[in-house]
Design a protein around this motif. Structure first.
Motif, PDB file in Angstrom:
ATOM      1  N   VAL A  49      76.928  86.605 -25.612  1.00  8.96           N
ATOM      2  CA  VAL A  49      76.003  85.727 -24.888  1.00  8.96           C
ATOM      3  C   VAL A  49      74.714  86.488 -24.619  1.00  8.96           C
ATOM      4  O   VAL A  49      74.740  87.665 -24.225  1.00  8.96           O
ATOM      5  CB  VAL A  49      76.621  85.253 -23.547  1.00  8.96           C
ATOM      6  N   PRO A  97      71.877  87.310 -22.269  1.00 13.90           N
ATOM      7  CA  PRO A  97      71.760  87.180 -20.804  1.00 13.90           C
ATOM      8  C   PRO A  97      70.569  86.336 -20.360  1.00 13.90           C
ATOM      9  O   PRO A  97      70.681  85.542 -19.419  1.00 13.90           O
ATOM     10  CB  PRO A  97      71.601  88.634 -20.332  1.00 13.90           C
ATOM     11  N   GLN A 110      71.457  82.664 -21.705  1.00 10.97           N
ATOM     12  CA  GLN A 110      72.860  82.251 -21.684  1.00 10.97           C
ATOM     13  C   GLN A 110      73.257  81.555 -22.989  1.00 10.97           C
ATOM     14  O   GLN A 110      74.239  80.802 -23.036  1.00 10.97           O
ATOM     15  CB  GLN A 110      73.149  81.332 -20.488  1.00 10.97           C
ATOM     16  N   LYS A 162      74.778  81.348 -26.731  1.00 15.01           N
ATOM     17  CA  LYS A 162      75.887  81.974 -27.433  1.00 15.01           C
ATOM     18  C   LYS A 162      75.441  82.336 -28.856  1.00 15.01           C
ATOM     19  O   LYS A 162      74.629  81.641 -29.454  1.00 15.01           O
ATOM     20  CB  LYS A 162      77.078  81.022 -27.487  1.00 15.01           C
ATOM     21  N   THR A 206      72.162  77.044 -27.754  1.00 15.64           N
ATOM     22  CA  THR A 206      71.942  76.661 -26.363  1.00 15.64           C
ATOM     23  C   THR A 206      71.934  75.140 -26.326  1.00 15.64           C
ATOM     24  O   THR A 206      71.758  74.479 -27.363  1.00 15.64           O
ATOM     25  CB  THR A 206      70.610  77.181 -25.794  1.00 15.64           C
TER      26      THR A 206
END
Length: 211
Positions: free
Chosen positions: A139, A141, A144, A146, A165
């Motif tokens: 992920v 940061p 968020q 993937k 996302t």
């Protein structure tokens, strides 16, 4: 006999490589190559040649593609240390200059990434038939988002990346014809006609170079 010895050695080396546990890695700091990017189930796409300089935190893109059913051609220079991105039009000798308020992220597999698989792309029956690669997941940061990132076992050369996302959906990037080193470092220097370019208010990021 020589053939049997050769293939026995090949089998030994292949098994030894596959037995080694892959580790997160960082790509070479200087790379040249090509890439393709696809999003929105293939409705948006782009092909680009790139130059990547991790030492100077610079990326150069020459690309063409389609976005919202309209074709585009772009020539972009990202200077992360200076916080500037140039959109260059050599034909008309014009230059657009925009703020770049994002940090430079080197091409690497983060230490907290999880190994998904190690496979041979292509075949493994004879030398030259296949490419040993590792696929990692994790992920990002900041967003968020993937990702699934595939790199070569030897050299940590990018092969493909899947990024997701809720806002972007799946963005698929594939890399090819990669060569370590930069033959034309002058491509990281803005053309002379960009010297007097005024900074636009709109902020761009790296993905602005595609869609």
């Amino acid at each position: 006999m020589r053939t049997l010895v050769f293939f026995g050695l090949l089998l030994f080396l292949t098994e030894s490589c596959l037995a080694q546990k892959p580790h997160p890695c960082r790509s070479p700091p200087l790379l040249s190559g090509s890439m393709s990017v696809s999003a929105k189930d293939g409705q948006d796409w782009a092909f680009a040649k790139y130059r990547y300089d991790a030492f100077g935190q610079r990326i150069r893109l020459w690309e063409f593609g389609q976005h919202d059913s309209k074709s585009f051609h772009l020539n972009m220079l990202f200077l992360f240390r200076e916080g500037v991105v140039y959109t260059i039009d050599r034909r008309n000798k014009t230059c657009q200059k925009n703020p770049l308020h994002v940090a430079f992220h080197p091409s690497e597999i983060p230490r907290n990434a999880s190994l998904l698989s190690q496979v041979v792309l292509g075949g493994s029956s004879a030398p030259g038939e296949g490419l040993l690669v590792n696929t990692w997941t994790g992920v990002v940061p900041e967003t968020q988002g993937k990702y699934l990132a595939t790199v070569t076992e030897f050299g940590c050369i990018p092969v493909s990346t899947l990024y997701y996302t809720a806002e972007t959906g799946w963005v698929v990037t594939t890399y090819f014809n990669a060569v370590t080193g930069i033959e034309d470092p002058d491509q990281f220097i803005p053309p002379s006609f960009c010297t007097d370019a005024q900074t636009e208010e709109e902020t761009l990021d790296f993905f602005s170079g595609f869609f």
